[in-house]
Design a protein around this motif. Structure first.
Motif, PDB file in Angstrom:
ATOM      1  N   ILE A 123      78.474  34.655 -22.598  1.00 20.77           N
ATOM      2  CA  ILE A 123      78.324  33.527 -21.677  1.00 20.77           C
ATOM      3  C   ILE A 123      79.643  32.762 -21.550  1.00 20.77           C
ATOM      4  O   ILE A 123      80.091  32.454 -20.441  1.00 20.77           O
ATOM      5  CB  ILE A 123      77.186  32.594 -22.133  1.00 20.77           C
ATOM      6  N   THR A 124      80.254  32.467 -22.691  1.00 24.38           N
ATOM      7  CA  THR A 124      81.515  31.712 -22.685  1.00 24.38           C
ATOM      8  C   THR A 124      82.601  32.460 -21.920  1.00 24.38           C
ATOM      9  O   THR A 124      83.281  31.891 -21.055  1.00 24.38           O
ATOM     10  CB  THR A 124      81.984  31.439 -24.131  1.00 24.38           C
ATOM     11  N   GLN A 125      82.768  33.739 -22.224  1.00 25.07           N
ATOM     12  CA  GLN A 125      83.796  34.529 -21.544  1.00 25.07           C
ATOM     13  C   GLN A 125      83.485  34.673 -20.053  1.00 25.07           C
ATOM     14  O   GLN A 125      84.387  34.627 -19.220  1.00 25.07           O
ATOM     15  CB  GLN A 125      83.930  35.898 -22.202  1.00 25.07           C
ATOM     16  N   GLY A 126      82.210  34.836 -19.739  1.00 26.64           N
ATOM     17  CA  GLY A 126      81.814  34.939 -18.342  1.00 26.64           C
ATOM     18  C   GLY A 126      82.135  33.677 -17.575  1.00 26.64           C
ATOM     19  O   GLY A 126      82.667  33.724 -16.452  1.00 26.64           O
ATOM     20  N   MET A 127      81.841  32.536 -18.172  1.00 21.70           N
ATOM     21  CA  MET A 127      82.121  31.253 -17.528  1.00 21.70           C
ATOM     22  C   MET A 127      83.626  31.040 -17.381  1.00 21.70           C
ATOM     23  O   MET A 127      84.098  30.577 -16.346  1.00 21.70           O
ATOM     24  CB  MET A 127      81.491  30.104 -18.319  1.00 21.70           C
ATOM     25  N   LYS A 168      74.563  24.643 -21.124  1.00 20.73           N
ATOM     26  CA  LYS A 168      74.494  23.220 -21.463  1.00 20.73           C
ATOM     27  C   LYS A 168      74.718  23.012 -22.958  1.00 20.73           C
ATOM     28  O   LYS A 168      75.463  22.114 -23.369  1.00 20.73           O
ATOM     29  CB  LYS A 168      73.140  22.643 -21.052  1.00 20.73           C
ATOM     30  N   GLU A 169      74.086  23.850 -23.786  1.00 27.01           N
ATOM     31  CA  GLU A 169      74.235  23.729 -25.241  1.00 27.01           C
ATOM     32  C   GLU A 169      75.689  23.938 -25.674  1.00 27.01           C
ATOM     33  O   GLU A 169      76.169  23.265 -26.593  1.00 27.01           O
ATOM     34  CB  GLU A 169      73.358  24.779 -25.960  1.00 27.01           C
ATOM     35  N   LEU A 170      76.357  24.843 -25.013  1.00 25.53           N
ATOM     36  CA  LEU A 170      77.740  25.158 -25.361  1.00 25.53           C
ATOM     37  C   LEU A 170      78.745  24.206 -24.718  1.00 25.53           C
ATOM     38  O   LEU A 170      79.951  24.291 -24.967  1.00 25.53           O
ATOM     39  CB  LEU A 170      78.079  26.602 -24.968  1.00 25.53           C
ATOM     40  N   GLU A 178      67.297  31.203 -16.820  1.00 21.90           N
ATOM     41  CA  GLU A 178      66.972  29.929 -17.474  1.00 21.90           C
ATOM     42  C   GLU A 178      67.614  29.838 -18.855  1.00 21.90           C
ATOM     43  O   GLU A 178      68.151  28.800 -19.247  1.00 21.90           O
ATOM     44  CB  GLU A 178      65.447  29.748 -17.590  1.00 21.90           C
ATOM     45  N   GLU A 179      67.568  30.953 -19.606  1.00 21.17           N
ATOM     46  CA  GLU A 179      68.175  30.961 -20.939  1.00 21.17           C
ATOM     47  C   GLU A 179      69.691  30.769 -20.849  1.00 21.17           C
ATOM     48  O   GLU A 179      70.269  30.025 -21.651  1.00 21.17           O
ATOM     49  CB  GLU A 179      67.858  32.278 -21.660  1.00 21.17           C
ATOM     50  N   VAL A 180      70.313  31.408 -19.882  1.00 21.34           N
ATOM     51  CA  VAL A 180      71.767  31.269 -19.701  1.00 21.34           C
ATOM     52  C   VAL A 180      72.109  29.836 -19.338  1.00 21.34           C
ATOM     53  O   VAL A 180      73.051  29.249 -19.889  1.00 21.34           O
ATOM     54  CB  VAL A 180      72.297  32.256 -18.640  1.00 21.34           C
ATOM     55  N   GLU A 181      71.356  29.242 -18.422  1.00 23.50           N
ATOM     56  CA  GLU A 181      71.619  27.853 -18.021  1.00 23.50           C
ATOM     57  C   GLU A 181      71.464  26.905 -19.205  1.00 23.50           C
ATOM     58  O   GLU A 181      72.271  25.989 -19.390  1.00 23.50           O
ATOM     59  CB  GLU A 181      70.686  27.462 -16.875  1.00 23.50           C
TER      60      GLU A 181
END
Length: 120
Positions: A86-90, A115-117, A108-111
């Protein structure tokens, strides 16, 4: 007082046991009962002082604890890998739908993870 009672029980078990296998069985039962009565430390110390060997690695509760620890470790490792994707993708400007596919998570899990990260 509990230490003295425990010593008496162990002495009695030694006398009543016909062989070491039977004594081990009794000690396992005693250990399980002691866990219920919060006497784990006292029992463990008393058992260690006895002239028999007891391999904790063969204990059912020990094995169960190891198994649960392994499961938790795998879950944490999987979550860390998903977070990394997720981090690298963003950071690379990928679309959230693509990130969800790469991470194996729902949108939904990614979203929620974004937010958590703190990536939002």
């Amino acid at each position: 007082q509990s230490q003295e009672i425990l010593k008496r029980i162990l002495t009695r078990l030694k006398r009543l046991s016909q062989n070491e296998t039977q004594l081990r069985k009794y000690l396992l039962h005693l250990q399980q009962l002691s866990r219920l009565r919060n006497l784990v430390e006292q029992t463990a110390k008393s058992i260690q002082e006895m002239p028999i060997t007891y391999d904790i690695r063969k204990d059912f509760l020990y094995k169960k604890g190891i198994e649960e620890g392994d499961i938790r470790g795998e879950e944490r490792a999987n979550r860390a890998k998903e977070n990394q994707v997720i981090t690298q993708g963003m950071e690379n400007g990928l679309d959230i739908e693509l990130i969800s596919k790469l991470a194996g998570l729902t949108l939904e899990e990614v979203e929620t993870r974004i937010k958590e990260l703190g990536l939002a």
